[in-house]
Scaffold this motif. Structure first.
Motif, PDB file in Angstrom:
ATOM      1  N   HIS A   1     -22.362  17.151  -1.355  1.00 59.25           N
ATOM      2  CA  HIS A   1     -21.302  16.496  -2.290  1.00 59.25           C
ATOM      3  C   HIS A   1     -21.665  16.302  -3.710  1.00 59.25           C
ATOM      4  O   HIS A   1     -22.640  16.673  -4.204  1.00 59.25           O
ATOM      5  CB  HIS A   1     -20.872  15.370  -1.364  1.00 59.25           C
ATOM      6  CG  HIS A   1     -21.851  14.230  -1.522  1.00 59.25           C
ATOM      7  ND1 HIS A   1     -22.931  14.518  -0.653  1.00 59.25           N
ATOM      8  CD2 HIS A   1     -22.131  13.216  -2.269  1.00 59.25           C
ATOM      9  CE1 HIS A   1     -23.814  13.416  -0.862  1.00 59.25           C
ATOM     10  NE2 HIS A   1     -23.234  12.639  -2.162  1.00 59.25           N
TER      11      HIS A   1
ATOM     12  N   VAL B   1     -28.007   8.313 -11.462  1.00 59.72           N
ATOM     13  CA  VAL B   1     -27.766   7.496 -10.093  1.00 59.72           C
ATOM     14  C   VAL B   1     -28.917   6.688 -10.288  1.00 59.72           C
ATOM     15  O   VAL B   1     -30.211   6.674 -10.458  1.00 59.72           O
ATOM     16  CB  VAL B   1     -28.042   8.430  -9.185  1.00 59.72           C
ATOM     17  CG1 VAL B   1     -27.772   7.616  -7.823  1.00 59.72           C
ATOM     18  CG2 VAL B   1     -26.689   9.691  -9.174  1.00 59.72           C
TER      19      VAL B   1
ATOM     20  N   ASN C   1     -22.624  14.218 -11.132  1.00 57.42           N
ATOM     21  CA  ASN C   1     -23.568  14.013 -10.241  1.00 57.42           C
ATOM     22  C   ASN C   1     -23.728  15.183  -9.499  1.00 57.42           C
ATOM     23  O   ASN C   1     -23.110  15.418  -8.650  1.00 57.42           O
ATOM     24  CB  ASN C   1     -23.236  12.724  -9.367  1.00 57.42           C
ATOM     25  CG  ASN C   1     -24.447  12.407  -8.645  1.00 57.42           C
ATOM     26  OD1 ASN C   1     -25.678  12.659  -8.526  1.00 57.42           O
ATOM     27  ND2 ASN C   1     -23.974  11.373  -7.658  1.00 57.42           N
TER      28      ASN C   1
ATOM     29  N   PHE D   1     -24.805   3.202   1.674  1.00 57.05           N
ATOM     30  CA  PHE D   1     -25.130   4.130   2.800  1.00 57.05           C
ATOM     31  C   PHE D   1     -25.747   3.342   4.021  1.00 57.05           C
ATOM     32  O   PHE D   1     -26.154   2.310   4.021  1.00 57.05           O
ATOM     33  CB  PHE D   1     -26.425   4.807   2.229  1.00 57.05           C
ATOM     34  CG  PHE D   1     -26.232   5.803   0.799  1.00 57.05           C
ATOM     35  CD1 PHE D   1     -25.961   6.905   1.008  1.00 57.05           C
ATOM     36  CD2 PHE D   1     -26.315   4.913  -0.291  1.00 57.05           C
ATOM     37  CE1 PHE D   1     -25.659   7.618  -0.124  1.00 57.05           C
ATOM     38  CE2 PHE D   1     -25.929   5.557  -1.450  1.00 57.05           C
ATOM     39  CZ  PHE D   1     -25.546   6.783  -1.446  1.00 57.05           C
TER      40      PHE D   1
ATOM     41  N   ASN E   1     -26.110   2.719  -4.391  1.00 53.63           N
ATOM     42  CA  ASN E   1     -26.287   3.105  -5.562  1.00 53.63           C
ATOM     43  C   ASN E   1     -25.300   2.725  -6.626  1.00 53.63           C
ATOM     44  O   ASN E   1     -24.225   2.238  -6.056  1.00 53.63           O
ATOM     45  CB  ASN E   1     -26.630   4.772  -5.600  1.00 53.63           C
ATOM     46  CG  ASN E   1     -27.833   5.282  -4.699  1.00 53.63           C
ATOM     47  OD1 ASN E   1     -28.562   4.317  -4.696  1.00 53.63           O
ATOM     48  ND2 ASN E   1     -27.504   6.458  -4.597  1.00 53.63           N
TER      49      ASN E   1
ATOM     50  N   GLU F   1     -21.999   8.298   3.388  1.00 53.10           N
ATOM     51  CA  GLU F   1     -21.987   7.484   2.036  1.00 53.10           C
ATOM     52  C   GLU F   1     -20.478   7.127   1.777  1.00 53.10           C
ATOM     53  O   GLU F   1     -19.614   7.635   2.422  1.00 53.10           O
ATOM     54  CB  GLU F   1     -22.355   8.502   1.239  1.00 53.10           C
ATOM     55  CG  GLU F   1     -21.985   8.162  -0.400  1.00 53.10           C
ATOM     56  CD  GLU F   1     -22.414   9.102  -1.691  1.00 53.10           C
ATOM     57  OE1 GLU F   1     -23.521   9.794  -1.450  1.00 53.10           O
ATOM     58  OE2 GLU F   1     -21.915   8.996  -2.649  1.00 53.10           O
TER      59      GLU F   1
END
Ligand code: GLV
Ligand code: MN
Length: 220
Positions: free
Chosen positions: A156, A78, A107, A172, A97, A117
């Motif tokens: 998540h 990331v 991830n 975000f 990101n 997000e």
């Protein structure tokens, strides 16, 4: 007419209330406040660079153009475009990101305490999931061109279900959403969480906890 006006007023009040609750970072008080990351002054966020020192490059960032290195235990990377790497974001309540997933890469399970997000899959396909506070698991395989959202604070992940590399851009409503990585937080904190707390919490033997600690940084 009067009841209609009251209803409109009520709806407006509810809308403003909900909108206020949905906001994450506070509103800016000026056009911009490019972060002075070197300042010794401690404030909520970062102090502003003097306007005379602000340059166009403070508002541009090329970090997300570069693919992250996925050659690691999770097969993922990331790249964060938050206020720490992109100082022009200071006070604007935004960040982005780039998520790179090698085939089979994940991830890992994580959450963002300060932001919701939204993500857009640029390449490949990935299983995206989050778990609500009532333990409902919501997930879907999201393909290139499709989007997803993760409500603020919920655990998540993204997992590459395709044969090629997967790439997603996430955004975000915070200049610094924060990341709580589940495995590192529980099994790699410094100092370590007492082993009795972890064995009791997870209802397993100490050897299981020690194995997890050896993977995430705190072998005992
Ligand atoms: C993806 O979940 C990200 O935090 O960028
Ligand atoms: Mn995330």
């Amino acid at each position: 007419m009067a009841p209609l006006r009251s209803l409109l007023l009520l709806s407006l009040t509810v809308f403003i209330f909900i909108f206020t609750l949905c906001r994450a970072d506070p509103d800016p008080l000026q056009d911009f406040c490019v972060a002075d990351l070197q300042s010794n002054i401690t404030v909520n966020g970062f102090p502003c660079k003097p306007a005379s020192n602000v340059v166009a490059n403070d508002f541009f960032f090329s970090g997300l153009a570069v693919a992250g290195n996925t050659d690691n235990m999770f097969g993922s990377n990331v790249t964060q475009g938050n206020v720490q790497s992109f100082p022009g974001l200071n006070t604007l309540g935004l960040s982005m990101n780039r998520v790179d997933l090698g085939p089979g890469g994940v991830n890992q399970l994580h959450s963002h305490p300060r932001a919701s997000e939204i993500g857009f899959v640029v390449q490949g396909e990935m299983l995206v999931g989050f778990i609500s506070t009532t333990n409902v698991f919501y997930s879907k395989v999201v393909k290139a061109g499709e989007s997803f959202i993760i409500p603020r604070g919920l655990i998540h992940f993204q997992y590459n279900t395709g044969k090629e590399n997967g790439v997603a851009i996430t955004a975000f409503n915070s200049q610094l959403p924060g990341v709580v990585l589940a495995p590192q937080t529980l099994f790699g904190s410094k100092p370590a969480i007492p082993i009795d707390v972890l064995t009791k919490t997870f209802q397993v033997d100490a050897s299981v906890i020690q194995l997890l600690m050896s993977k995430f940084g705190q072998a005992t």
